[in-house]
Design a protein around this motif. Sequence first.
Motif, PDB file in Angstrom:
ATOM      1  N   ALA A  14       3.202   4.443   7.885  1.00 24.50           N
ATOM      2  CA  ALA A  14       3.316   3.559   6.634  1.00 24.50           C
ATOM      3  C   ALA A  14       4.815   3.693   5.561  1.00 24.50           C
ATOM      4  CB  ALA A  14       2.450   4.955   5.998  1.00 24.50           C
ATOM      5  N   ARG A  15       5.404   4.512   6.471  1.00 20.27           N
ATOM      6  CA  ARG A  15       6.881   4.429   6.250  1.00 20.27           C
ATOM      7  C   ARG A  15       7.649   3.172   6.630  1.00 20.27           C
ATOM      8  NH1 ARG A  15       7.556   9.666   6.697  1.00 20.27           N
ATOM      9  NH2 ARG A  15       7.803  10.207   8.535  1.00 20.27           N
ATOM     10  N   ASN A  16       7.324   1.950   7.250  1.00 20.41           N
ATOM     11  CA  ASN A  16       7.734   0.869   7.682  1.00 20.41           C
ATOM     12  C   ASN A  16       7.366  -0.345   7.834  1.00 20.41           C
ATOM     13  OD1 ASN A  16      10.556   2.045   9.459  1.00 20.41           O
ATOM     14  ND2 ASN A  16       8.937   3.430  10.034  1.00 20.41           N
ATOM     15  N   ARG A  17       5.913   0.364   7.714  1.00 24.16           N
ATOM     16  CA  ARG A  17       4.814  -1.091   8.101  1.00 24.16           C
ATOM     17  C   ARG A  17       3.962  -1.045   7.078  1.00 24.16           C
ATOM     18  NH1 ARG A  17       3.744  -2.440  14.392  1.00 24.16           N
ATOM     19  NH2 ARG A  17       2.690  -4.378  13.127  1.00 24.16           N
ATOM     20  N   PRO A  18       2.713  -1.191   6.759  1.00 24.85           N
ATOM     21  CA  PRO A  18       1.316  -1.393   5.932  1.00 24.85           C
ATOM     22  C   PRO A  18      -0.001  -1.148   6.936  1.00 24.85           C
ATOM     23  CG  PRO A  18       2.872  -3.927   5.251  1.00 24.85           C
ATOM     24  CD  PRO A  18       3.559  -2.766   6.237  1.00 24.85           C
ATOM     25  N   VAL A  19      -0.804  -0.678   6.814  1.00 17.91           N
ATOM     26  CA  VAL A  19      -1.587  -0.153   7.055  1.00 17.91           C
ATOM     27  C   VAL A  19      -2.719  -0.097   6.937  1.00 17.91           C
ATOM     28  CG1 VAL A  19      -2.735   1.939   8.566  1.00 17.91           C
ATOM     29  CG2 VAL A  19      -0.090   1.578   8.219  1.00 17.91           C
ATOM     30  N   LEU A  20      -3.854  -1.007   8.049  1.00 18.84           N
ATOM     31  CA  LEU A  20      -5.295  -1.475   7.814  1.00 18.84           C
ATOM     32  C   LEU A  20      -5.587  -0.375   8.378  1.00 18.84           C
ATOM     33  CD1 LEU A  20      -6.977  -3.264   6.609  1.00 18.84           C
ATOM     34  CD2 LEU A  20      -6.270  -4.556   8.706  1.00 18.84           C
ATOM     35  N   GLY A  21      -6.845   0.418   7.988  1.00 17.24           N
ATOM     36  CA  GLY A  21      -7.187   1.097   8.437  1.00 17.24           C
ATOM     37  C   GLY A  21      -9.006   0.694   8.737  1.00 17.24           C
ATOM     38  N   ILE A  22      -9.264   0.815  10.014  1.00 13.79           N
ATOM     39  CA  ILE A  22     -10.508   0.478  10.620  1.00 13.79           C
ATOM     40  C   ILE A  22     -11.293   1.232  10.788  1.00 13.79           C
ATOM     41  CG2 ILE A  22     -11.950  -1.717  12.255  1.00 13.79           C
ATOM     42  CD1 ILE A  22      -8.469  -2.809  12.083  1.00 13.79           C
ATOM     43  N   ASP A  23     -12.726   1.251  10.858  1.00 14.17           N
ATOM     44  CA  ASP A  23     -13.423   2.257  11.322  1.00 14.17           C
ATOM     45  C   ASP A  23     -14.991   1.357  11.657  1.00 14.17           C
ATOM     46  OD1 ASP A  23     -14.381   4.704  12.618  1.00 14.17           O
ATOM     47  OD2 ASP A  23     -14.993   5.610  10.959  1.00 14.17           O
ATOM     48  N   GLU A  24     -16.416   2.441  12.249  1.00 16.90           N
ATOM     49  CA  GLU A  24     -17.028   1.733  11.941  1.00 16.90           C
ATOM     50  C   GLU A  24     -18.585   3.045  12.054  1.00 16.90           C
ATOM     51  OE1 GLU A  24     -19.941   2.618  15.198  1.00 16.90           O
ATOM     52  OE2 GLU A  24     -18.206   3.735  15.986  1.00 16.90           O
ATOM     53  N   VAL A  25     -19.507   2.231  12.244  1.00 16.79           N
ATOM     54  CA  VAL A  25     -20.612   3.590  11.790  1.00 16.79           C
ATOM     55  C   VAL A  25     -22.190   2.526  12.800  1.00 16.79           C
ATOM     56  CG1 VAL A  25     -19.553   4.314  10.254  1.00 16.79           C
ATOM     57  CG2 VAL A  25     -21.384   2.448   9.995  1.00 16.79           C
ATOM     58  N   GLY A  26     -22.745   3.423  13.431  1.00 21.48           N
ATOM     59  CA  GLY A  26     -24.137   3.313  13.685  1.00 21.48           C
ATOM     60  C   GLY A  26     -24.147   2.642  15.473  1.00 21.48           C
ATOM     61  N   ARG A  27     -23.069   3.091  16.367  1.00 25.64           N
ATOM     62  CA  ARG A  27     -23.002   2.409  17.434  1.00 25.64           C
ATOM     63  C   ARG A  27     -24.185   3.042  17.900  1.00 25.64           C
ATOM     64  NH1 ARG A  27     -18.883   1.828  20.746  1.00 25.64           N
ATOM     65  NH2 ARG A  27     -19.965   2.788  22.020  1.00 25.64           N
ATOM     66  N   ALA A  39     -10.131  -1.009   5.571  1.00 28.37           N
ATOM     67  CA  ALA A  39      -9.211  -0.424   3.613  1.00 28.37           C
ATOM     68  C   ALA A  39      -8.348  -1.013   3.637  1.00 28.37           C
ATOM     69  CB  ALA A  39      -9.644   0.182   3.864  1.00 28.37           C
ATOM     70  N   PHE A  40      -7.306  -1.508   3.753  1.00 23.90           N
ATOM     71  CA  PHE A  40      -6.104  -1.408   3.489  1.00 23.90           C
ATOM     72  C   PHE A  40      -5.511  -1.046   1.721  1.00 23.90           C
ATOM     73  CE2 PHE A  40      -1.874  -4.391   1.308  1.00 23.90           C
ATOM     74  CZ  PHE A  40      -0.854  -3.503   1.903  1.00 23.90           C
ATOM     75  N   PHE A  41      -4.865  -0.207   1.365  1.00 22.11           N
ATOM     76  CA  PHE A  41      -4.668   0.792   0.037  1.00 22.11           C
ATOM     77  C   PHE A  41      -3.180   0.589   0.033  1.00 22.11           C
ATOM     78  CE2 PHE A  41      -7.845   3.698   2.171  1.00 22.11           C
ATOM     79  CZ  PHE A  41      -8.962   3.337   0.268  1.00 22.11           C
ATOM     80  N   PRO A  42      -3.037  -0.809  -0.807  1.00 22.39           N
ATOM     81  CA  PRO A  42      -1.209  -1.072  -1.246  1.00 22.39           C
ATOM     82  C   PRO A  42      -0.585   0.245  -2.324  1.00 22.39           C
ATOM     83  CG  PRO A  42      -2.935  -1.725  -2.851  1.00 22.39           C
ATOM     84  CD  PRO A  42      -3.860  -1.875  -1.576  1.00 22.39           C
ATOM     85  N   SER A  43      -1.645   1.126  -2.372  1.00 22.66           N
ATOM     86  CA  SER A  43      -0.575   2.249  -3.708  1.00 22.66           C
ATOM     87  C   SER A  43      -0.819   3.567  -4.036  1.00 22.66           C
ATOM     88  CB  SER A  43       0.232   1.048  -5.303  1.00 22.66           C
ATOM     89  OG  SER A  43      -1.547   1.361  -5.237  1.00 22.66           O
ATOM     90  N   GLY A  44      -1.843   3.818  -2.368  1.00 21.52           N
ATOM     91  CA  GLY A  44      -1.734   5.148  -3.008  1.00 21.52           C
ATOM     92  C   GLY A  44      -3.795   5.678  -2.708  1.00 21.52           C
ATOM     93  N   PHE A  45      -3.950   6.582  -2.071  1.00 20.57           N
ATOM     94  CA  PHE A  45      -5.744   6.342  -1.876  1.00 20.57           C
ATOM     95  C   PHE A  45      -5.957   7.403  -3.235  1.00 20.57           C
ATOM     96  CE2 PHE A  45      -4.479   5.377   2.381  1.00 20.57           C
ATOM     97  CZ  PHE A  45      -3.299   6.071   2.670  1.00 20.57           C
ATOM     98  N   SER A 142      -6.456   5.851   5.281  1.00 22.49           N
ATOM     99  CA  SER A 142      -6.714   4.364   5.222  1.00 22.49           C
ATOM    100  C   SER A 142      -8.405   4.300   6.313  1.00 22.49           C
ATOM    101  CB  SER A 142      -5.688   3.501   6.183  1.00 22.49           C
ATOM    102  OG  SER A 142      -5.443   3.905   7.169  1.00 22.49           O
ATOM    103  N   VAL A 143      -8.197   5.290   7.404  1.00 24.07           N
ATOM    104  CA  VAL A 143      -9.187   4.858   8.088  1.00 24.07           C
ATOM    105  C   VAL A 143     -10.902   5.530   7.523  1.00 24.07           C
ATOM    106  CG1 VAL A 143     -10.091   5.128  10.521  1.00 24.07           C
ATOM    107  CG2 VAL A 143      -7.604   4.110  10.243  1.00 24.07           C
ATOM    108  N   ALA A 144      -9.970   6.761   6.589  1.00 28.25           N
ATOM    109  CA  ALA A 144     -11.475   7.276   5.808  1.00 28.25           C
ATOM    110  C   ALA A 144     -11.897   6.708   5.189  1.00 28.25           C
ATOM    111  CB  ALA A 144     -10.992   8.957   5.767  1.00 28.25           C
ATOM    112  N   GLY A 145     -10.956   5.800   4.755  1.00 33.28           N
ATOM    113  CA  GLY A 145     -11.574   5.399   3.437  1.00 33.28           C
ATOM    114  C   GLY A 145     -12.098   4.089   3.695  1.00 33.28           C
ATOM    115  N   ALA A 146     -12.402   3.142   5.098  1.00 35.21           N
ATOM    116  CA  ALA A 146     -13.051   2.568   6.098  1.00 35.21           C
ATOM    117  C   ALA A 146     -14.506   3.364   6.567  1.00 35.21           C
ATOM    118  CB  ALA A 146     -12.250   1.553   7.451  1.00 35.21           C
TER     119      ALA A 146
END
Length: 204
Positions: A14-27, A39-45, A142-146
């Motif tokens: 996160a210090r060097n590049r933005p993060v898009l967190g991804i997760d799934e449910v229902g396997r 989920a991409f959080f541009p300014s905190g969580f 970010s992944v938890a949010g997703a």
Amino acid sequence: MHTAPCPAYEAEIARNRPVLGIDEVGRGPLAGPVVAAAAFFPSGFPEGLNDSKKLTEKRRETLLPEVLATAVIGVGGVSARLIDEIGIGPATLLAMHRAAEAALAQAALPKDTLALIDGNRPPKDFPLPVQTEVKADGSCPSVAGASIVAKVLRDRAMARLAVRHDAYGWHTNKGYGSKAHQEAILTAGVTAHHRRSFLTKLLG
């Protein structure tokens, strides 16, 4: 809003590049779609993000509007029918791909955005560079949010399906193979929302 604590690898990313967190449910359910969220959080969580399985339903519902208000969100799903056609592994990766594409369609994310995915199987031909991490949904905000988005939306979808198919208890079991659900399949039959490939042992 605050900058949530996260493990060293996500903090460094996160210090060097933005993060898009991804997760799934229902396997694992016998019925319903597999659903992924990005989920991409541009300014905190928001405070309190965690693996959706570790949160109560009430807490997930409380956190969802906070996540939606503070993040760019994409959601992707794969139906039970397609799961039967291609298998749950490929279907899960496809749902993640669709979620990432949906997030990219919502906003112009920075070109160096990294997709941080819960698990250990990186999807092929992904629209973003990928890093996987096992149990990231419990340690990376970010992944938890997703995870929360995917869980709440899938649970709501199963509750809606339960209204039309009230024999199976989907409003409570969410399509998972509870004893009551399995007994209902044997007595009421199989619906279009059941994963027939998951029922081979049960149906013989």
